[in-house]
Scaffold this active site. Structure first.
Site, PDB file in Angstrom:
ATOM      1  N   ASP A 197       0.823  -1.231   0.000  1.00  0.00           N
ATOM      2  CA  ASP A 197       0.000   0.000   0.000  1.00  0.00           C
ATOM      3  C   ASP A 197       0.846   1.265   0.000  1.00  0.00           C
ATOM      4  O   ASP A 197       0.449   2.294   0.544  1.00  0.00           O
ATOM      5  CB  ASP A 197      -0.946   0.039   1.220  1.00  0.00           C
ATOM      6  CG  ASP A 197      -1.776  -1.206   1.316  1.00  0.00           C
ATOM      7  OD1 ASP A 197      -2.302  -1.625   0.271  1.00  0.00           O
ATOM      8  OD2 ASP A 197      -1.895  -1.772   2.408  1.00  0.00           O
ATOM      9  N   GLY A 202       1.543   2.934  -2.564  1.00  0.00           N
ATOM     10  CA  GLY A 202       1.142   3.794  -3.692  1.00  0.00           C
ATOM     11  C   GLY A 202       1.768   3.314  -4.995  1.00  0.00           C
ATOM     12  O   GLY A 202       1.961   4.096  -5.922  1.00  0.00           O
ATOM     13  N   LYS A 240      -0.262   4.024  -8.373  1.00  0.00           N
ATOM     14  CA  LYS A 240      -0.136   5.328  -9.013  1.00  0.00           C
ATOM     15  C   LYS A 240       1.183   5.452  -9.776  1.00  0.00           C
ATOM     16  O   LYS A 240       1.220   5.948 -10.896  1.00  0.00           O
ATOM     17  CB  LYS A 240      -0.227   6.435  -7.950  1.00  0.00           C
ATOM     18  CG  LYS A 240       0.021   7.774  -8.574  1.00  0.00           C
ATOM     19  CD  LYS A 240      -0.071   8.930  -7.652  1.00  0.00           C
ATOM     20  CE  LYS A 240       0.603  10.097  -8.369  1.00  0.00           C
ATOM     21  NZ  LYS A 240       0.395  11.360  -7.742  1.00  0.00           N
ATOM     22  N   HIS A 248      -4.234  -2.445  -6.154  1.00  0.00           N
ATOM     23  CA  HIS A 248      -3.667  -1.142  -6.486  1.00  0.00           C
ATOM     24  C   HIS A 248      -4.831  -0.194  -6.726  1.00  0.00           C
ATOM     25  O   HIS A 248      -5.810  -0.578  -7.346  1.00  0.00           O
ATOM     26  CB  HIS A 248      -2.899  -1.195  -7.795  1.00  0.00           C
ATOM     27  CG  HIS A 248      -1.638  -1.971  -7.738  1.00  0.00           C
ATOM     28  ND1 HIS A 248      -0.784  -1.919  -6.680  1.00  0.00           N
ATOM     29  CD2 HIS A 248      -1.073  -2.784  -8.638  1.00  0.00           C
ATOM     30  CE1 HIS A 248       0.255  -2.686  -6.941  1.00  0.00           C
ATOM     31  NE2 HIS A 248       0.094  -3.230  -8.119  1.00  0.00           N
ATOM     32  N   THR A 249      -4.682   1.040  -6.274  1.00  0.00           N
ATOM     33  CA  THR A 249      -5.712   2.028  -6.555  1.00  0.00           C
ATOM     34  C   THR A 249      -5.204   2.924  -7.676  1.00  0.00           C
ATOM     35  O   THR A 249      -4.122   3.497  -7.561  1.00  0.00           O
ATOM     36  CB  THR A 249      -5.984   2.878  -5.301  1.00  0.00           C
ATOM     37  OG1 THR A 249      -6.163   1.972  -4.211  1.00  0.00           O
ATOM     38  CG2 THR A 249      -7.215   3.740  -5.471  1.00  0.00           C
ATOM     39  N   THR A 297      -9.856  -5.261   0.924  1.00  0.00           N
ATOM     40  CA  THR A 297     -10.656  -5.763   2.039  1.00  0.00           C
ATOM     41  C   THR A 297     -11.452  -4.672   2.742  1.00  0.00           C
ATOM     42  O   THR A 297     -12.360  -4.978   3.508  1.00  0.00           O
ATOM     43  CB  THR A 297      -9.714  -6.380   3.093  1.00  0.00           C
ATOM     44  OG1 THR A 297      -8.786  -5.363   3.492  1.00  0.00           O
ATOM     45  CG2 THR A 297      -8.946  -7.566   2.546  1.00  0.00           C
TER      46      THR A 297
HETATM   47  P1  GDP Z   1      -0.334  -0.091  -3.695  1.00  0.00           P
HETATM   48  O1  GDP Z   1      -0.826  -1.417  -3.242  1.00  0.00           O
HETATM   49  O2  GDP Z   1       1.081   0.151  -3.323  1.00  0.00           O
HETATM   50  O3  GDP Z   1      -0.621   0.167  -5.133  1.00  0.00           O
HETATM   51  O4  GDP Z   1      -1.125   0.986  -2.845  1.00  0.00           O
HETATM   52  P2  GDP Z   1      -2.563   1.574  -3.113  1.00  0.00           P
HETATM   53  O5  GDP Z   1      -2.485   2.347  -4.381  1.00  0.00           O
HETATM   54  O6  GDP Z   1      -3.629   0.598  -2.981  1.00  0.00           O
HETATM   55  O7  GDP Z   1      -2.692   2.502  -1.811  1.00  0.00           O
HETATM   56  C1  GDP Z   1      -2.165   3.709  -1.702  1.00  0.00           C
HETATM   57  C2  GDP Z   1      -3.260   4.717  -1.452  1.00  0.00           C
HETATM   58  O8  GDP Z   1      -2.657   5.983  -1.453  1.00  0.00           O
HETATM   59  C3  GDP Z   1      -4.343   4.799  -2.519  1.00  0.00           C
HETATM   60  O9  GDP Z   1      -5.540   5.189  -1.923  1.00  0.00           O
HETATM   61  C4  GDP Z   1      -3.817   5.862  -3.481  1.00  0.00           C
HETATM   62  O10 GDP Z   1      -4.833   6.510  -4.231  1.00  0.00           O
HETATM   63  C5  GDP Z   1      -3.194   6.803  -2.499  1.00  0.00           C
HETATM   64  N1  GDP Z   1      -2.063   7.593  -2.979  1.00  0.00           N
HETATM   65  C6  GDP Z   1      -1.044   7.247  -3.815  1.00  0.00           C
HETATM   66  N2  GDP Z   1      -0.165   8.256  -3.925  1.00  0.00           N
HETATM   67  C7  GDP Z   1      -0.629   9.268  -3.124  1.00  0.00           C
HETATM   68  C8  GDP Z   1      -0.163  10.577  -2.800  1.00  0.00           C
HETATM   69  O11 GDP Z   1       0.877  11.038  -3.241  1.00  0.00           O
HETATM   70  N3  GDP Z   1      -0.930  11.308  -1.933  1.00  0.00           N
HETATM   71  C9  GDP Z   1      -2.082  10.837  -1.391  1.00  0.00           C
HETATM   72  N4  GDP Z   1      -2.773  11.617  -0.558  1.00  0.00           N
HETATM   73  N5  GDP Z   1      -2.541   9.605  -1.664  1.00  0.00           N
HETATM   74  C10 GDP Z   1      -1.831   8.828  -2.518  1.00  0.00           C
END
Ligand code: GDP
Length: 425
Positions: free
Chosen positions: A12, A14, A17, A40-41, A302
């Protein structure tokens, strides 16, 4: 050229992104390990999507998306996610699932649930999506490769063998209904034809793409702390989360991996059980959890609240070391704008001694955090795209983390959206 996007921490971070960011300039995007147990979001032009099983290149028509042989393929979840994309107006992506990829079977999910139930208070905090039983079966040679779904007599025979073993556990250890190989056969052959168009020789495809000079992006699930060898075993996942496993999980050669981008967040978060030295509790934790990510720190798969804490430089330095990171992307710096002071865990105190080296699990469980306190910047930097325009305290924080980690921080992310990013070098 192969670039790997990997997690330096507990997952998680990020990665979604940053993978999305690099995907644009890639020809091939590969998932090489893990299954539908994490997500991943990605927030893109089509909206917000949580990808669990699909590679992050599915929003670009020019990309071939690969599900490598190292992945635990949950076929119903894969089909459901494709459908979700279709409903969201995303054009049909180009996908190849390697013919040797193993299939996560319905009994893996059951076994995972039964085992967590049996462990009770000592459970691992599994997402109960069958990942541990899947990988155990793979290495015990009870696994089923996707190519085997298309050979019916062979499939039936293999299912009978597997069920004979599973049923001893299901009946006598878990006291649950026995498995019927015929019913499982019907279930998996029922959806088999829907995935048939995606199954192919992904390994050769990737090799040929590399020979033609194409850009290949490996995207990892979870992070270094969840690696079954180098992570916080046994509170790890069951597949290797390290860039090096990209070689096994899709078949690229070690010398082809030229760049390893480790992703780390400006604070820590973790799901599941296991030591988390810089963890916060109470109101402090609640505030950070609420402000974190794009809509709070809750699991993409989850919905579970994530554990949160200060940035752990000991764990991150180690995470970057085992990943072989060549550069670091620091995400979610914008989240910390509300704090007067920000702590960074720069050492662990174990049995009265301070160390900067990440220890083995029995010692880790006794570690207490040693903090360095830095000034906050007390303003909203969300969406900033020019690194130089960040407040000096924010740049000071990044400089401090870079020195602690020992790997250049090249990207600083200032928000969850695609364009909310700054390039530092
Ligand atoms: P992953 O499993 O590493 O891909 O992590 P995720 O993407 O599921 O979780 C990271 C969360 O942080 C998600 O809700 C993203 O949208 C968010 N996110 C990613 N980069 C940033 C950022 O620079 N700032 C903020 N506020 N949120 C972020």
């Amino acid at each position: 050229m192969v670039k790997a996007i990997v997690g330096a921490n507990w997952g998680d971070e990020g990665k979604g992104k940053i993978t999305d960011l690099f995907a644009e300039g890639s020809d091939v995007v590969v998932r090489f390990q893990g299954g539908a147990n994490a997500g991943h979001t990605i927030i893109c032009d089509y909206g917000k999507f949580a990808l669990h099983q699909l590679p992050s290149g599915v929003f670009y028509p020019h990309i071939t998306n690969i599900i490598g042989n190292g992945v635990a393929l949950n076929v119903p979840k894969f089909l459901e996610e494709l459908n979700h994309l279709r409903e969201g107006g995303v054009p049909a992506p180009h996908i190849i699932i390697d013919q040797r990829t193993q299939v996560l079977m319905p009994y893996h999910v059951l076994q995972d649930q039964y085992e967590e139930e049996r462990l009770g208070g000592h459970a691992f905090g599994s997402t109960k999506s069958g990942i541990a039983p899947f990988y155990s079966d793979k290495y015990a040679k009870y696994g089923i490769q996707i190519c085997e779904l298309f050979d019916e007599p062979r499939l039936m025979e293999r299912l009978e063998q597997v069920c004979a073993i599973k049923n001893v556990l299901f009946e006598h250890l878990y006291h649950k209904p026995k498995l019927d190989p015929k019913a499982i056969f019907e279930e998996v052959t029922g959806y088999r034809d829907q995935i048939a168009p995606y199954v192919g020789d992904a390994m050769s495809f990737v090799k040929e793409a590399l020979a033609e000079g194409k850009q290949v992006l490996l995207e990892a699930q979870l992070g270094a702390m969840k690696d079954p060898d180098f992570g916080i075993y046994p509170f790890t996942t069951s597949s290797h989360t390290l860039a090096g496993f990209g070689c096994m999980g899709v078949g690229v050669a070690p010398q082809d991996i030229k760049s390893i981008v480790a992703i780390t967040k400006a604070y820590s978060s973790a799901v599941g059980a296991g030591a988390f030295v810089s963890e916060l509790f109470g109101d402090e934790a609640e505030e950070l959890r609420h402000r974190g990510g794009d809509a709070g720190e809750y699991g993409a798969t989850t919905g579970r609240p994530r554990r949160v804490g200060w940035f752990d430089a000991v764990a991150t330095r180690y995470g970057c070391k085992v990943q072989g990171a060549t550069e670091v992307a620091l995400t979610a710096v914008d989240v910390l704008g509300y704090l007067d002071e920000i702590k960074v865990c720069t050492g662990y105190e174990i049995d009265g001694k301070i160390t900067r080296d990440f220890p083995v699990t029995p010692l880790l469980e006794r570690a207490k955090p040693v903090y360095t306190t830095l000034p906050g910047w007390k303003c909203d930097i969300r969406g900033e795209t020019d690194y130089n325009r960040l407040p000096s305290q924010a740049k000071g924080y990044v400089d401090f983390l870079e020195k602690e980690i020992g790997v250049p921080i090249t990207i600083v992310s200032t928000g969850p959206k695609r364009h909310e990013i700054t390039h530092r070098r």
